[in-house]
Design an enzyme around this catalytic site. Structure first.
Site, PDB file in Angstrom:
ATOM      1  N   GLU A 184       0.827  -1.203   0.000  1.00  0.00           N
ATOM      2  CA  GLU A 184       0.000   0.000   0.000  1.00  0.00           C
ATOM      3  C   GLU A 184       0.867   1.261   0.000  1.00  0.00           C
ATOM      4  O   GLU A 184       1.809   1.385   0.781  1.00  0.00           O
ATOM      5  CB  GLU A 184      -0.991  -0.007   1.160  1.00  0.00           C
ATOM      6  CG  GLU A 184      -0.400  -0.193   2.538  1.00  0.00           C
ATOM      7  CD  GLU A 184      -1.463  -0.337   3.605  1.00  0.00           C
ATOM      8  OE1 GLU A 184      -2.537  -0.903   3.332  1.00  0.00           O
ATOM      9  OE2 GLU A 184      -1.217   0.120   4.742  1.00  0.00           O
ATOM     10  N   CYS A 185       0.572   2.149  -0.901  1.00  0.00           N
ATOM     11  CA  CYS A 185       1.199   3.462  -1.037  1.00  0.00           C
ATOM     12  C   CYS A 185       2.723   3.338  -1.137  1.00  0.00           C
ATOM     13  O   CYS A 185       3.239   2.885  -2.146  1.00  0.00           O
ATOM     14  CB  CYS A 185       0.765   4.369   0.109  1.00  0.00           C
ATOM     15  SG  CYS A 185       0.952   6.139  -0.269  1.00  0.00           S
TER      16      CYS A 185
END
Length: 455
Positions: free
Chosen positions: A325-326
């Protein structure tokens, strides 16, 4: 439930909020927490809304883990349970708000109203005096909300503080803090991490010493009484027997403590490793979790971490489930263009190039729908990913339900700028780490390659 047998807890509980961002809420909350601790009180801190950096600083200030309270992402009953537990263990609970008191959906006001929490308003008095009273009354009456007191930041003198106090019309001026020569440093995503601030504890103690605190006004503030909810149902241990390798260092630091607790409640064993230290994916890992962070600040080190890069490429080749994530996703791209205009090779698991930019690229609460349920969370990033991959789905923004972040599936990798809050749907969180989900659900979850919203 019968009131006669309902259990309650009592403590002083306050939401620390303001008219806007930039008023010094985090600094004031940290200084107040240290002040109360120096008086021998047990203090617990929370942060409203999705955030990683403020809770890190507040954890150093309080010496205890800082939870998240958000009536949408966390959920009303989960917020109630966390708040009741803290109240049963502490004398004072401080909840730092997000943005301005009424900003966002949900807002800090929504949280305070849900539990009857009074507000300590932080005002930036650096460029005002008597107008402080008008500002406080407007914030109080707009909700309306109970304002327990005011903390004036960036006060110039005792006379300045007296003018502010006189303007408040029966709202107590609880404390003042003078403008500080040394403040908490920031960068594009907010505060820097505590590890980057030399002598942080000394700075926090200094802020507490600089807080001019009215003990008599504090003693008159009310206690909050809250009913203790029934224990939540146990989580089915659908990750029992699994080992999950979790990247954790300065480049992968944006991680909700509740996410780790959720994975453990699901039965997983967690094995931490540091890509920055060129550590490989743990040898006995069955899945990998790459949380967000600041890979752009450590791009050269990550580009030279050949052992880490080879291990994550091998994990992907072996069809090991990977949730990135990210910042975790950024580190898996082919290249990363940092803010100085330099391009660095990354792990090359996700085809595409990441580019930092000056303009904010994504912000706000969002949700991702899986067959097992809806994971809530948020997004906040200053980079963009250019890839030829077609998103198999996108998240939904809250509350508009407009299309949010792309979610990419590439072999056993699932990646997005979306930060998931695992306790919002533990079984959906578990599905991120199931090989079965990657292999067998082709017609439901991974089979949608049209880029349409799954909801």
């Amino acid at each position: 439930m019968n009131d006669a047998i309902e259990k309650h807890v009592e403590a002083r509980v306050f939401l620390v909020s303001a008219a806007s961002s930039g008023t010094g809420k985090t600094t004031v909350t940290a200084a107040l927490a240290r002040t109360l601790q120096h008086q021998g009180l047990r203090v617990r801190l929370f942060k409203t809304g999705p955030d990683f950096l403020d809770p890190m600083l507040l954890e150093r200030a309080s010496g205890a883990q800082v939870g998240s309270l958000d009536v949408w992402m966390v959920g009303l009953e989960a917020c109630r349970a966390q708040l009741a537990q803290a109240m049963g263990e502490c004398d004072v609970v401080l909840i730092e708000g997000v943005m301005g008191l009424y900003d966002g959906t949900p807002s800090s006001f929504d949280l305070a109203r849900a539990f009857g929490v009074p507000v300590l308003l932080v005002i930036d008095a650096g460029a005002m005096a008597q107008t402080a009273g008008a500002l406080v009354q407007g914030l109080r009456d707009y909700g309306p909300i109970e304002v327990a007191g005011v903390i004036a930041n960036r006060v110039g003198s005792k006379h300045h503080a007296d003018m502010v106090a006189a303007s408040l019309r029966n709202v107590p001026l609880l404390a003042t803090l003078a403008k500080q020569v040394q403040s908490l440093p920031e960068r594009h995503l907010g505060l820097v991490t505590p590890a980057e601030v030399p002598d942080l504890d000394a700075l926090l103690d200094h802020l507490a010493q600089q807080l001019v605190f009215d003990n008599a006004a504090w003693a008159r503030l009310p206690l909050l009484r809250l009913a203790v909810p029934q224990p939540a149902a146990a989580i089915a241990p659908s990750l029992a027997g699994m080992n999950i390798g979790v990247a954790r260092d300065a480049a992968f630091a944006f991680l909700y403590p509740a996410n780790l607790a959720c994975l453990r409640a699901l039965g997983a064993q967690l094995q931490f490793f540091s890509p920055l230290n060129n550590e490989p994916v743990p040898a006995h890992a069955d899945a990998v979790y790459l949380p967000g962070g600041y890979p752009e600040l450590h791009a050269q080190t990550l580009s030279e971490a050949t052992i880490w890069q080879a291990s994550i490429r091998q994990a992907h080749a072996d069809h090991m489930p990977i949730w990135a994530e990210c910042g975790g996703m950024m580190a898996l791209a082919d290249t990363l263009l940092d803010q100085a205009g330099r391009t660095w090779p990354m792990a090359g698991v996700l085809p595409g190039a990441v580019m930092m930019q000056a303009r904010l690229a994504g912000l706000g609460p969002q949700a991702m729908t899986l067959p097992e349920g809806v994971l809530r969370g948020h997004t906040f990033h200053y980079s963009r990913l250019e890839t030829a991959l077609t998103p198999f789905c996108v998240t939904l923004k809250n509350p508009s339900r407009l299309a949010g972040e792309a979610v990419y599936c590439h072999g056993s990798l699932l990646a997005s700028y979306f930060h998931a809050y695992f306790p919002s749907c533990p079984q959906a969180a578990a599905a991120l780490f199931w090989k079965k989900t990657r292999r067998d659900s082709k017609t439901t979850f991974l089979g949608n390659t049209s880029g349409q919203i799954i909801s």
